[in-house]
Design a protein around this motif. Structure first.
Motif, short mmCIF file in Angstrom:
data_model
loop_
_atom_site.label_atom_id
_atom_site.label_comp_id
_atom_site.label_asym_id
_atom_site.label_seq_id
_atom_site.Cartn_x
_atom_site.Cartn_y
_atom_site.Cartn_z
N PHE A 192 0.83 -1.20 0.00
CA PHE A 192 0.00 0.00 0.00
C PHE A 192 0.87 1.26 0.00
N LEU A 193 1.96 1.22 0.76
CA LEU A 193 2.84 2.38 0.86
C LEU A 193 3.44 2.74 -0.49
N LEU A 194 3.84 1.73 -1.26
CA LEU A 194 4.51 1.97 -2.54
C LEU A 194 3.54 2.22 -3.68
N PHE A 195 2.45 1.48 -3.72
CA PHE A 195 1.61 1.48 -4.92
C PHE A 195 0.21 2.07 -4.75
N LYS A 196 -0.14 2.47 -3.55
CA LYS A 196 -1.47 3.06 -3.33
C LYS A 196 -1.30 4.35 -2.53
N PRO A 197 -0.80 5.40 -3.19
CA PRO A 197 -0.51 6.67 -2.50
C PRO A 197 -1.71 7.22 -1.74
N GLY A 198 -1.50 7.49 -0.46
CA GLY A 198 -2.54 8.11 0.36
C GLY A 198 -3.53 7.15 0.98
N GLN A 199 -3.62 5.93 0.46
CA GLN A 199 -4.67 5.02 0.95
C GLN A 199 -4.33 4.48 2.33
N LEU A 200 -3.05 4.29 2.61
CA LEU A 200 -2.65 3.79 3.92
C LEU A 200 -3.04 4.79 5.01
N THR A 201 -2.82 6.07 4.72
CA THR A 201 -3.23 7.12 5.66
C THR A 201 -4.75 7.18 5.78
N GLU A 202 -5.43 7.10 4.66
CA GLU A 202 -6.89 7.13 4.64
C GLU A 202 -7.46 5.97 5.45
N ASN A 203 -6.91 4.78 5.27
CA ASN A 203 -7.37 3.62 6.03
C ASN A 203 -7.18 3.81 7.53
N TYR A 204 -6.00 4.32 7.89
CA TYR A 204 -5.71 4.50 9.32
C TYR A 204 -6.65 5.51 9.95
N VAL A 205 -6.87 6.63 9.28
CA VAL A 205 -7.74 7.68 9.82
C VAL A 205 -9.19 7.20 9.91
N ASN A 206 -9.60 6.36 8.95
CA ASN A 206 -10.98 5.84 8.94
C ASN A 206 -11.17 4.64 9.86
N GLY A 207 -10.08 4.18 10.48
CA GLY A 207 -10.19 3.08 11.44
C GLY A 207 -9.88 1.70 10.90
N VAL A 208 -9.44 1.61 9.63
CA VAL A 208 -9.05 0.31 9.07
C VAL A 208 -7.57 0.11 9.39
N ARG A 209 -7.28 -0.48 10.54
CA ARG A 209 -5.91 -0.51 11.04
C ARG A 209 -5.34 -1.91 11.26
N LYS A 210 -6.19 -2.85 11.56
CA LYS A 210 -5.71 -4.18 11.95
C LYS A 210 -4.86 -4.87 10.87
N PRO A 211 -5.20 -4.75 9.57
CA PRO A 211 -4.40 -5.47 8.55
C PRO A 211 -3.04 -4.84 8.28
N PHE A 212 -2.75 -3.66 8.88
CA PHE A 212 -1.54 -2.92 8.53
C PHE A 212 -0.68 -2.63 9.76
N MET A 213 0.57 -2.34 9.50
CA MET A 213 1.48 -1.92 10.56
C MET A 213 1.11 -0.51 10.99
N LYS A 214 1.34 -0.20 12.26
CA LYS A 214 1.08 1.15 12.76
C LYS A 214 2.08 2.11 12.12
N PRO A 215 1.70 3.39 11.96
CA PRO A 215 2.57 4.35 11.26
C PRO A 215 4.00 4.40 11.77
N PHE A 216 4.19 4.53 13.08
CA PHE A 216 5.55 4.61 13.61
C PHE A 216 6.27 3.27 13.51
N GLN A 217 5.53 2.18 13.65
CA GLN A 217 6.11 0.85 13.49
C GLN A 217 6.63 0.69 12.07
N LEU A 218 5.83 1.12 11.10
CA LEU A 218 6.24 1.06 9.70
C LEU A 218 7.46 1.94 9.45
N PHE A 219 7.45 3.14 10.02
CA PHE A 219 8.56 4.07 9.85
C PHE A 219 9.86 3.48 10.39
#
Length: 264
Positions: free
Chosen positions: A58-85
């Motif tokens: 998502f980070l490489l090929f879906k610009p902005g969607q990872l942030t959109e998912n996190y803000v909208n509450g779709v978090r479980k399938p993804f790494m947390k922002p700071f964890q990813l960083f």
């Protein structure tokens, strides 16, 4: 084992196997079976691997969607922002251990007369050769550039907040966008390693990084902030210019800070 009537963590009354208040699980005898422990061991690896791959995709090929998912509450399938960083940060400095993106190598830094004179003064004080101290500088500046890279996040967040001031969003939302964008920037630099080195002169590398970051940020801003294309392009240009200026400023400050520490 006696069944608890209240949560051991927050002392709220228990209903079912999980506390409705804090999410703590009720302790059961089956939690300590070999089967459960082994299952948790396997789940720990497979769950991290799944989140790792999906987050990077998502980070490489879906610009902005990872942030959109996190803000909208779709978090479980993804790494947390700071964890990813942090994971991207480790990959960046492991694979690009000699990269000068976030620091100035000694060959360039000490080509400036004032910096060279400062190094010579240190060499005289410590009775060491200038060449030896240049090696120390390269090693320590690389370490410092890793340790303090997170400093870029609040500054980048502020710029993103500023250009999107009329959106009336919480500053933390812009910070999540900034973390994801900075993570993409570092991950994209890592992906360049898989391409033949003869394709890239220093100038071509800089142009490639700038161009792809401009395109990526354009689509990320368009998706997340949903402005028209004209406004989106204007915001992209502003953020990219300031972001690269921040990187150059960071490189200079890390190098000067490293030189300062060498006086100690």
């Amino acid at each position: 084992m006696e069944e608890a009537k209240n949560c051991i963590n927050c002392n709220e009354p228990l209903i079912g196997k999980f506390c409705y208040n804090c999410g703590e699980k009720v302790v059961e005898k089956s939690d300590f079976s070999i089967k459960t422990i082994l299952q948790q061991f396997v789940d720990g690896f497979t769950n991290f691997d799944s989140k790792f791959i999906k987050s990077f995709w998502f980070l490489l090929f879906k610009p902005g969607q990872l942030t959109e998912n996190y803000v909208n509450g779709v978090r479980k399938p993804f790494m947390k922002p700071f964890q990813l960083f942090i994971v991207v940060n480790v990959l960046f400095f492991f694979i690009l251990s000699g990269a000068d993106i976030f620091r100035i190598p000694s060959g360039y830094f000490f080509s400036i007369e004032s910096n060279l004179k400062a190094l010579e003064a240190i060499a005289n004080t410590k009775q060491e050769s200038v060449e030896f101290l240049k090696q120390i500088y390269d090693s320590e500046s690389l370490t410092n550039s890793k340790l303090y890279i997170f400093i870029l996040i609040p500054f980048l967040s502020f710029i993103i907040w500023l250009v999107n001031f009329k959106k009336k969003l919480q500053f933390g939302i812009h910070a999540i966008f900034a973390i994801h964008y900075l993570s993409f920037f570092m991950l994209f630099c890592v992906t360049l390693v898989i391409l033949p080195r003869e394709w890239f002169s220093p100038r071509v590398t800089q142009l490639t990084i700038f161009s792809f970051n401009f395109l990526y940020l354009t689509f990320a801003l368009k998706r997340f902030y949903n402005d028209n294309w004209k406004i989106t392009l204007l915001k992209t240009f502003t953020i990219v210019i300031v972001f690269f200026a921040l990187i150059f400023l960071y490189r200079e400050q890390i190098s000067q800070f490293t030189l300062y520490l060498m006086h100690k």
